[in-house]
Design a protein around this motif. Structure first.
Motif, PDB file in Angstrom:
ATOM      1  N   ASP A  47       0.829  -1.210   0.000  1.00 22.67           N
ATOM      2  CA  ASP A  47       0.000   0.000   0.000  1.00 22.67           C
ATOM      3  C   ASP A  47       0.861   1.257   0.000  1.00 22.67           C
ATOM      4  O   ASP A  47       0.615   2.185  -0.778  1.00 22.67           O
ATOM      5  CB  ASP A  47      -0.928   0.030   1.224  1.00 22.67           C
ATOM      6  CG  ASP A  47      -1.955  -1.076   1.217  1.00 22.67           C
ATOM      7  OD1 ASP A  47      -2.274  -1.605   0.130  1.00 22.67           O
ATOM      8  OD2 ASP A  47      -2.450  -1.423   2.308  1.00 22.67           O
ATOM      9  N   LEU A 106     -13.650  -6.436   4.251  1.00 27.18           N
ATOM     10  CA  LEU A 106     -13.357  -5.308   3.353  1.00 27.18           C
ATOM     11  C   LEU A 106     -11.870  -5.273   2.999  1.00 27.18           C
ATOM     12  O   LEU A 106     -11.498  -5.047   1.840  1.00 27.18           O
ATOM     13  CB  LEU A 106     -13.784  -3.992   3.999  1.00 27.18           C
ATOM     14  CG  LEU A 106     -15.288  -3.772   4.142  1.00 27.18           C
ATOM     15  CD1 LEU A 106     -15.577  -2.563   5.029  1.00 27.18           C
ATOM     16  CD2 LEU A 106     -15.945  -3.612   2.776  1.00 27.18           C
ATOM     17  N   ALA A 107     -11.015  -5.497   3.990  1.00 23.21           N
ATOM     18  CA  ALA A 107      -9.570  -5.467   3.746  1.00 23.21           C
ATOM     19  C   ALA A 107      -9.147  -6.594   2.798  1.00 23.21           C
ATOM     20  O   ALA A 107      -8.320  -6.381   1.900  1.00 23.21           O
ATOM     21  CB  ALA A 107      -8.814  -5.571   5.068  1.00 23.21           C
ATOM     22  N   ASP A 110     -10.307  -5.737  -0.701  1.00 21.00           N
ATOM     23  CA  ASP A 110      -9.424  -4.681  -1.205  1.00 21.00           C
ATOM     24  C   ASP A 110      -8.081  -5.274  -1.614  1.00 21.00           C
ATOM     25  O   ASP A 110      -7.537  -4.947  -2.683  1.00 21.00           O
ATOM     26  CB  ASP A 110      -9.241  -3.630  -0.109  1.00 21.00           C
ATOM     27  CG  ASP A 110      -8.709  -2.318  -0.619  1.00 21.00           C
ATOM     28  OD1 ASP A 110      -7.587  -2.305  -1.181  1.00 21.00           O
ATOM     29  OD2 ASP A 110      -9.401  -1.296  -0.450  1.00 21.00           O
ATOM     30  N   HIS A 132      -7.313   5.350  -8.914  1.00 19.09           N
ATOM     31  CA  HIS A 132      -8.026   4.174  -8.407  1.00 19.09           C
ATOM     32  C   HIS A 132      -7.091   3.277  -7.599  1.00 19.09           C
ATOM     33  O   HIS A 132      -7.463   2.776  -6.530  1.00 19.09           O
ATOM     34  CB  HIS A 132      -8.639   3.400  -9.583  1.00 19.09           C
ATOM     35  CG  HIS A 132      -9.418   2.200  -9.161  1.00 19.09           C
ATOM     36  ND1 HIS A 132      -8.918   0.920  -9.286  1.00 19.09           N
ATOM     37  CD2 HIS A 132     -10.648   2.072  -8.599  1.00 19.09           C
ATOM     38  CE1 HIS A 132      -9.811   0.065  -8.828  1.00 19.09           C
ATOM     39  NE2 HIS A 132     -10.866   0.733  -8.398  1.00 19.09           N
ATOM     40  N   VAL A 135      -6.432   4.944  -4.280  1.00 21.27           N
ATOM     41  CA  VAL A 135      -7.604   4.852  -3.398  1.00 21.27           C
ATOM     42  C   VAL A 135      -7.687   3.449  -2.793  1.00 21.27           C
ATOM     43  O   VAL A 135      -7.964   3.290  -1.594  1.00 21.27           O
ATOM     44  CB  VAL A 135      -8.903   5.222  -4.156  1.00 21.27           C
ATOM     45  CG1 VAL A 135     -10.138   4.848  -3.360  1.00 21.27           C
ATOM     46  CG2 VAL A 135      -8.918   6.708  -4.488  1.00 21.27           C
ATOM     47  N   LEU A 136      -7.437   2.426  -3.600  1.00 23.02           N
ATOM     48  CA  LEU A 136      -7.430   1.052  -3.083  1.00 23.02           C
ATOM     49  C   LEU A 136      -6.361   0.889  -1.996  1.00 23.02           C
ATOM     50  O   LEU A 136      -6.605   0.246  -0.973  1.00 23.02           O
ATOM     51  CB  LEU A 136      -7.191   0.041  -4.205  1.00 23.02           C
ATOM     52  CG  LEU A 136      -8.363  -0.257  -5.120  1.00 23.02           C
ATOM     53  CD1 LEU A 136      -7.914  -1.155  -6.279  1.00 23.02           C
ATOM     54  CD2 LEU A 136      -9.501  -0.917  -4.353  1.00 23.02           C
ATOM     55  N   LEU A 138      -5.063   3.252  -0.051  1.00 19.99           N
ATOM     56  CA  LEU A 138      -5.458   4.016   1.132  1.00 19.99           C
ATOM     57  C   LEU A 138      -6.579   3.311   1.899  1.00 19.99           C
ATOM     58  O   LEU A 138      -6.518   3.185   3.128  1.00 19.99           O
ATOM     59  CB  LEU A 138      -5.891   5.424   0.737  1.00 19.99           C
ATOM     60  CG  LEU A 138      -6.266   6.352   1.881  1.00 19.99           C
ATOM     61  CD1 LEU A 138      -5.090   6.558   2.825  1.00 19.99           C
ATOM     62  CD2 LEU A 138      -6.743   7.687   1.337  1.00 19.99           C
ATOM     63  N   THR A 139      -7.579   2.823   1.180  1.00 22.19           N
ATOM     64  CA  THR A 139      -8.667   2.121   1.870  1.00 22.19           C
ATOM     65  C   THR A 139      -8.167   0.818   2.494  1.00 22.19           C
ATOM     66  O   THR A 139      -8.635   0.431   3.568  1.00 22.19           O
ATOM     67  CB  THR A 139      -9.863   1.852   0.938  1.00 22.19           C
ATOM     68  OG1 THR A 139      -9.425   1.150  -0.225  1.00 22.19           O
ATOM     69  CG2 THR A 139     -10.559   3.144   0.547  1.00 22.19           C
ATOM     70  N   SER A 140      -7.204   0.163   1.864  1.00 24.20           N
ATOM     71  CA  SER A 140      -6.614  -1.041   2.449  1.00 24.20           C
ATOM     72  C   SER A 140      -6.017  -0.720   3.814  1.00 24.20           C
ATOM     73  O   SER A 140      -6.273  -1.430   4.798  1.00 24.20           O
ATOM     74  CB  SER A 140      -5.542  -1.604   1.513  1.00 24.20           C
ATOM     75  OG  SER A 140      -4.825  -2.645   2.135  1.00 24.20           O
ATOM     76  N   LEU A 142      -6.756   1.772   5.781  1.00 26.17           N
ATOM     77  CA  LEU A 142      -7.836   2.126   6.708  1.00 26.17           C
ATOM     78  C   LEU A 142      -8.594   0.888   7.184  1.00 26.17           C
ATOM     79  O   LEU A 142      -8.940   0.783   8.371  1.00 26.17           O
ATOM     80  CB  LEU A 142      -8.789   3.131   6.056  1.00 26.17           C
ATOM     81  CG  LEU A 142      -8.189   4.509   5.772  1.00 26.17           C
ATOM     82  CD1 LEU A 142      -9.177   5.371   4.995  1.00 26.17           C
ATOM     83  CD2 LEU A 142      -7.745   5.188   7.048  1.00 26.17           C
ATOM     84  N   PHE A 143      -8.847  -0.053   6.286  1.00 28.54           N
ATOM     85  CA  PHE A 143      -9.562  -1.272   6.671  1.00 28.54           C
ATOM     86  C   PHE A 143      -8.744  -2.100   7.663  1.00 28.54           C
ATOM     87  O   PHE A 143      -9.287  -2.632   8.637  1.00 28.54           O
ATOM     88  CB  PHE A 143      -9.924  -2.119   5.452  1.00 28.54           C
ATOM     89  CG  PHE A 143     -10.935  -1.495   4.532  1.00 28.54           C
ATOM     90  CD1 PHE A 143     -11.880  -0.587   4.991  1.00 28.54           C
ATOM     91  CD2 PHE A 143     -10.935  -1.804   3.184  1.00 28.54           C
ATOM     92  CE1 PHE A 143     -12.816  -0.024   4.133  1.00 28.54           C
ATOM     93  CE2 PHE A 143     -11.867  -1.253   2.311  1.00 28.54           C
ATOM     94  CZ  PHE A 143     -12.807  -0.357   2.790  1.00 28.54           C
TER      95      PHE A 143
END
Length: 166
Positions: A47, A106-107, A110, A132, A135-136, A138-140, A142-143
């Motif tokens: 990430d 979710l993680a 992702d 994209h 964003v993947l 960053l969300t990884s 966060l998850f």
């Protein structure tokens, strides 16, 4: 609740919870921690690379780490199931447990998208990474932070519930 009490009272769950052996609760908790370190640590490394850290490190060879991350997840899932069995009546009714599971799901989703949509791209090291992909990544992060935080909160809230039951 009868089923949860039965699970908690099986010989194996009782041994995990009450044994003074290092091979019981301490070893299983260690495996859970190591599985978490592998899956989250390697995932975070990928990430951060996607987000711009270590831009000289090619991303395509890092795709080889995904099977290792899945192995870490399997260790985590198996050891987590054993830990859950040892305290089923406290952990399963706890809503934080389900928050943790949602974050893990979710993680993992992702992580799979990063593998198939970003790291598997034959041109991943030849052109700038898309928004994209970032964003993947960053969300990884966060998850995984959410799953880890929920896990720690679950340990704390379960300890309080157990204390009030006594």
């Amino acid at each position: 609740m009868d089923f949860l009490q039965w699970v908690e009272q099986t010989g194996f769950a009782t041994w995990v919870r009450e044994s003074s052996s290092l091979w019981a609760y301490p070893a299983i908790l260690f495996l859970h921690t190591m599985g978490l370190a592998v899956v989250v640590g390697l995932s975070a490394g990928i990430d951060f690379r996607i987000l711009g850290l270590a831009p000289r490190v090619p991303l395509s060879p890092l795709a080889r780490l995904f099977p290792v991350m899945w192995a870490g997840f399997v260790v985590n899932a198996l050891s987590g199931t054993v830990l859950l069995m040892a305290d089923a009546t406290t952990k399963l009714p706890n809503p934080v447990f389900y928050v943790k599971l949602v974050f893990i799901g979710l993680a993992l989703g992702d992580m799979q998208l990063l593998r198939t949509k970003v790291c598997a791209d034959p041109y991943v090291d030849k052109r700038p990474l898309s928004t994209h992909a970032k964003v993947l990544a960053l969300t990884s992060l966060l998850f995984w932070i959410g799953a880890t935080t929920a896990g720690r909160l679950m340990a704390l809230t379960c300890r309080e519930q157990t204390r009030f039951r006594q």
